[in-house]
Design a protein around this motif. Structure first.
Motif, mmCIF file in Angstrom:
data_model
loop_
_atom_site.group_PDB
_atom_site.id
_atom_site.type_symbol
_atom_site.label_atom_id
_atom_site.label_comp_id
_atom_site.label_asym_id
_atom_site.label_seq_id
_atom_site.Cartn_x
_atom_site.Cartn_y
_atom_site.Cartn_z
ATOM 1 N N TYR A 163 0.864 -1.196 0.000
ATOM 2 C CA TYR A 163 0.000 0.000 0.000
ATOM 3 C C TYR A 163 0.894 1.237 0.000
ATOM 4 O O TYR A 163 1.125 1.846 1.029
ATOM 5 C CB TYR A 163 -0.944 -0.029 1.216
ATOM 6 N N PRO A 164 1.440 1.586 -1.201
ATOM 7 C CA PRO A 164 2.415 2.674 -1.244
ATOM 8 C C PRO A 164 1.765 4.022 -0.948
ATOM 9 O O PRO A 164 0.611 4.255 -1.293
ATOM 10 C CB PRO A 164 2.933 2.626 -2.688
ATOM 11 N N GLU A 165 2.521 4.872 -0.259
ATOM 12 C CA GLU A 165 2.046 6.223 0.004
ATOM 13 C C GLU A 165 3.208 7.176 -0.134
ATOM 14 O O GLU A 165 4.234 6.994 0.499
ATOM 15 C CB GLU A 165 1.465 6.307 1.420
ATOM 16 N N GLN A 166 3.065 8.181 -1.016
ATOM 17 C CA GLN A 166 4.072 9.244 -1.076
ATOM 18 C C GLN A 166 3.303 10.517 -0.765
ATOM 19 O O GLN A 166 2.355 10.849 -1.470
ATOM 20 C CB GLN A 166 4.699 9.340 -2.471
ATOM 21 N N GLN A 167 3.692 11.195 0.310
ATOM 22 C CA GLN A 167 2.935 12.339 0.806
ATOM 23 C C GLN A 167 2.488 13.258 -0.329
ATOM 24 O O GLN A 167 3.306 13.809 -1.057
ATOM 25 C CB GLN A 167 3.788 13.140 1.796
ATOM 26 N N GLY A 168 1.178 13.404 -0.473
ATOM 27 C CA GLY A 168 0.652 14.360 -1.442
ATOM 28 C C GLY A 168 0.707 13.906 -2.891
ATOM 29 O O GLY A 168 -0.026 14.410 -3.733
ATOM 30 N N MET A 169 1.580 12.948 -3.194
ATOM 31 C CA MET A 169 1.782 12.560 -4.596
ATOM 32 C C MET A 169 0.947 11.335 -4.990
ATOM 33 O O MET A 169 0.484 11.224 -6.100
ATOM 34 C CB MET A 169 3.256 12.215 -4.850
ATOM 35 N N LEU A 170 0.796 10.422 -4.020
ATOM 36 C CA LEU A 170 0.209 9.141 -4.400
ATOM 37 C C LEU A 170 -0.356 8.437 -3.173
ATOM 38 O O LEU A 170 0.256 8.448 -2.109
ATOM 39 C CB LEU A 170 1.308 8.263 -5.004
ATOM 40 N N ARG A 171 -1.528 7.817 -3.344
ATOM 41 C CA ARG A 171 -2.079 7.028 -2.243
ATOM 42 C C ARG A 171 -2.809 5.825 -2.798
ATOM 43 O O ARG A 171 -3.607 5.962 -3.730
ATOM 44 C CB ARG A 171 -3.020 7.902 -1.413
ATOM 45 N N ALA A 172 -2.530 4.650 -2.228
ATOM 46 C CA ALA A 172 -3.279 3.439 -2.595
ATOM 47 C C ALA A 172 -4.205 3.127 -1.433
ATOM 48 O O ALA A 172 -3.770 3.079 -0.285
ATOM 49 C CB ALA A 172 -2.325 2.275 -2.832
ATOM 50 N N SER A 173 -5.495 2.927 -1.718
ATOM 51 C CA SER A 173 -6.441 2.622 -0.642
ATOM 52 C C SER A 173 -7.516 1.675 -1.164
ATOM 53 O O SER A 173 -7.533 1.321 -2.341
ATOM 54 C CB SER A 173 -7.067 3.915 -0.109
ATOM 55 N N CYS A 174 -8.408 1.263 -0.273
ATOM 56 C CA CYS A 174 -9.435 0.286 -0.636
ATOM 57 C C CYS A 174 -10.724 1.023 -0.976
ATOM 58 O O CYS A 174 -11.102 1.948 -0.265
ATOM 59 C CB CYS A 174 -9.701 -0.646 0.540
ATOM 60 N N CYS A 175 -11.387 0.605 -2.028
ATOM 61 C CA CYS A 175 -12.635 1.238 -2.432
ATOM 62 C C CYS A 175 -13.760 0.204 -2.347
ATOM 63 O O CYS A 175 -13.727 -0.808 -3.054
ATOM 64 C CB CYS A 175 -12.517 1.787 -3.848
ATOM 65 N N LEU A 176 -14.740 0.445 -1.473
ATOM 66 C CA LEU A 176 -15.853 -0.489 -1.303
ATOM 67 C C LEU A 176 -17.030 -0.147 -2.219
ATOM 68 O O LEU A 176 -17.956 -0.942 -2.371
ATOM 69 C CB LEU A 176 -16.356 -0.463 0.143
ATOM 70 N N GLN A 177 -17.008 1.069 -2.808
ATOM 71 C CA GLN A 177 -18.175 1.518 -3.579
ATOM 72 C C GLN A 177 -18.254 0.875 -4.959
ATOM 73 O O GLN A 177 -19.314 0.819 -5.568
ATOM 74 C CB GLN A 177 -18.158 3.047 -3.751
ATOM 75 N N ASP A 178 -17.110 0.402 -5.465
ATOM 76 C CA ASP A 178 -17.106 -0.158 -6.810
ATOM 77 C C ASP A 178 -16.019 -1.224 -6.867
ATOM 78 O O ASP A 178 -14.952 -1.055 -6.282
ATOM 79 C CB ASP A 178 -16.817 0.957 -7.830
ATOM 80 N N ALA A 179 -16.310 -2.320 -7.533
ATOM 81 C CA ALA A 179 -15.316 -3.398 -7.627
ATOM 82 C C ALA A 179 -15.603 -4.218 -8.872
ATOM 83 O O ALA A 179 -16.709 -4.166 -9.419
ATOM 84 C CB ALA A 179 -15.368 -4.288 -6.385
#
Length: 554
Positions: free
Chosen positions: A366-382
């Motif tokens: 789950y990579p995270e680069q402050q302000g540049m990029l975020r990977a997260s889980c989306c429950l609304q669509d799959a």
């Protein structure tokens, strides 16, 4: 029987054992076949035993056996899930019952993500003293029978060993036999369970008194020497880490320094300051035991749990060595084992909450680069299951693309790979972007794409060739190449490599037009597959002797 089936619904449930009698009376039983893990422990690189600091997670939540006891899932809204498996090495399921058999849904999810699971054998208070007197002080036959049962239970339910926690004072006779019991248990677990582990919790001392040491020292070393590791108590100071490192010598990675995320007692840091504790632990080359990370769920609430969970583990990522996938096929829809709906081929087939960790897919980094990029889980669509992976980020001015590293790999590349990708671009101008896969290889002078006349790629970065349609031999399996629907785009690729070793799998988001402004994007990933063409083309094994039993029609 109530032990195996929920009395209200008749659904199969996971269970624990209370007391010595229940442990010694335990036998495999046709009613408990639901509790046997169906997912073998996936291989990983580097192997668990390699010489580097490890991370153990000890899951202790409100007494255990909550909604996770329902083996075939439940309609739970906002349940607790764990999915940062790439960052941890061992998972312990903890409760205060004498014998905590990990609920099988946890073993399935952990094994799919290459993480071994331990149950807990605990004795405490005056009942614990009596229990220990009965099996330790009574001698070799008595403690041998307990060791044998614990090893058989782990082998039968297909989990990976035990945390042993003796939280009561012991008589001289009992403590004299304790190291022998630990040696016996460890030997039996090693022989019954491939890669099995027994870890001792820092509690009683060699003279039988109950006094937590918060370190490895000469008072508790005899127990460390008898098993695979020590899990220390939580109230340590830096000088204790230094002494522990010295005394452990070459076994420093077998000391798991306890960090209570609830920060009870005099501790360096818990909650969102857990990183302060981990930084010190890693300075001394020791392993860490993160206790009750369910703090995020219990303390901060269920509502923004996924967001808070990513923030918590993101804050620790620099101190958590990750492990790589080393076998193909790699296929995942990023499902967390929960959802607010059930999706199939991009369509919401059934609305309503569900929770079943056995249905959790292989999880990415789950990579995270402050302000540049975020990977997260989306429950609304799959695309399939309950969730997709949402990538949000910006492409900086003057840059054309951003790479999101999802999986680290470590294995020889087969001569030909097929890759499939299902994605959906969201936001005001989705047409401004393209999405593709990138495979990197480990540096090697011998690694080439396609035929030997082509030059090696700089930095070993390969962009698989887009296939408008799958080859005939794979058409049935890779129907995905045609089947973008409900707004999802489907892509199919081929990559031929010679003498290469796979390193990373990334998703590349590029702009269609160069620009001097930063551009924001949101992309959902619905499914990724990496397949070895040769093994996919082979026909699957035939299944024989299927039997159905215990059928009720409702």
């Amino acid at each position: 029987p109530a032990r195996y089936f929920d009395t209200k619904t008749t659904e199969p449930i996971s269970f624990f054992l209370s007391g010595l009698e229940e442990l010694l009376a335990w036998q495999p039983n046709s009613n408990d076949e639901f509790n046997v893990s169906a997912v073998p422990l996936a291989k990983r690189q580097p192997p668990l035993r390699s010489r580097r600091p490890r991370t153990l997670v000890c899951h202790d939540m409100r007494g255990g056996y909550l909604e996770d006891r329902f083996i075939q899932g439940s309609a739970t809204r906002n349940p607790y899930v764990f999915y940062h498996w790439r960052y941890i090495d061992i998972f312990v399921y903890f409760s205060h019952h004498t014998v905590t058999i990990p609920p099988v849904v946890w073993t399935n999810a952990a094994h799919r993500n290459s993480v071994p699971v331990l149950g807990t054998f605990i004795t405490e208070w005056t009942d614990g003293e009596k229990l220990c007197e009965a099996f330790l002080a009574a001698g070799e036959e008595a403690y041998g029978a307990v060791a044998e049962q614990l090893a058989r239970i782990a082998q039968h339910y297909r989990f990976d060993g035990w945390l042993v926690n003796i939280e009561n004072t012991l008589s001289a006779a009992a403590v004299g036999n304790l190291p022998l019991f630990l040696r016996d248990l460890t030997a039996r677990v090693h022989s019954a369970v491939p890669g099995g582990l027994v870890i001792w919790y820092d509690s009683v001392l060699k003279d039988g008194t109950l006094r937590w040491q918060n370190e490895l020292n000469n008072e508790n070393r005899i127990f460390f020497d008898a098993c695979d590791g020590l899990f220390t108590n939580y109230n340590w100071k830096e000088e204790q880490l230094e002494r522990t490192q010295r005394l452990a010598g070459p076994r420093q990675n077998d000391v798991y320094v306890g960090v209570d995320v609830f920060a009870r007692g005099d501790v360096i840091g818990g909650g969102f300051d857990t990183g302060k504790s981990l930084r010190l632990i890693r300075q001394y080359g020791l392993s860490a035991a993160i206790f009750a990370p369910g703090w995020v769920y219990e303390h901060l609430g269920k509502e923004n749990f996924l967001q808070n969970e990513n923030r918590f583990w993101g804050s620790l990522a620099e101190y958590l060595p990750t492990h790589s996938i080393c076998t193909l096929p790699l296929t995942t829809s990023f499902c967390l084992g929960m959802g607010t709906s059930t999706f199939l081929d991009g369509k919401d087939e059934e609305s309503g909450p569900w929770y079943d960790l056995s249905a959790q897919d292989i999880q990415p980094l789950y990579p995270e680069q402050q302000g540049m990029l975020r990977a997260s889980c989306c429950l609304q669509d799959a695309w399939c299951g309950g969730s997709s992976l949402q990538l949000q980020g910006t492409i900086p001015p003057g840059e054309e693309r951003v790479a999101v590293r999802l999986f680290s790999l470590q294995m020889p590349a087969p001569p030909k790979l097929f890759l499939t990708l299902l994605y959906k671009l969201e936001g005001p101008q989705p047409d401004e972007f393209t999405v593709a896969l990138e495979v990197t290889t480990w540096d090697s002078g011998f690694c080439f794409e396609g035929n030997p006349t082509s030059l090696p790629e700089p930095n070993g970065r390969y962009h698989p060739r887009f296939l408008p349609a799958p080859p005939p031999s794979l058409a049935k399996l890779l129907a995905a190449c045609h089947r973008g629907s409900h707004g999802w785009t489907s892509r199919c690729y081929e990559l031929e490599l010679q003498d290469c070793s796979l390193r990373d799998l990334s998703v590349i988001v590029s702009r269609q037009q160069p620009s001097l402004e930063e551009t924001s994007f949101t992309c959902l990933l619905g499914e990724i597959r990496v397949l070895d063409t040769a093994s996919v083309a082979a026909s699957p094994p035939q299944v024989h002797g299927v039997a159905a039993s215990q059928l009720w029609w409702q």
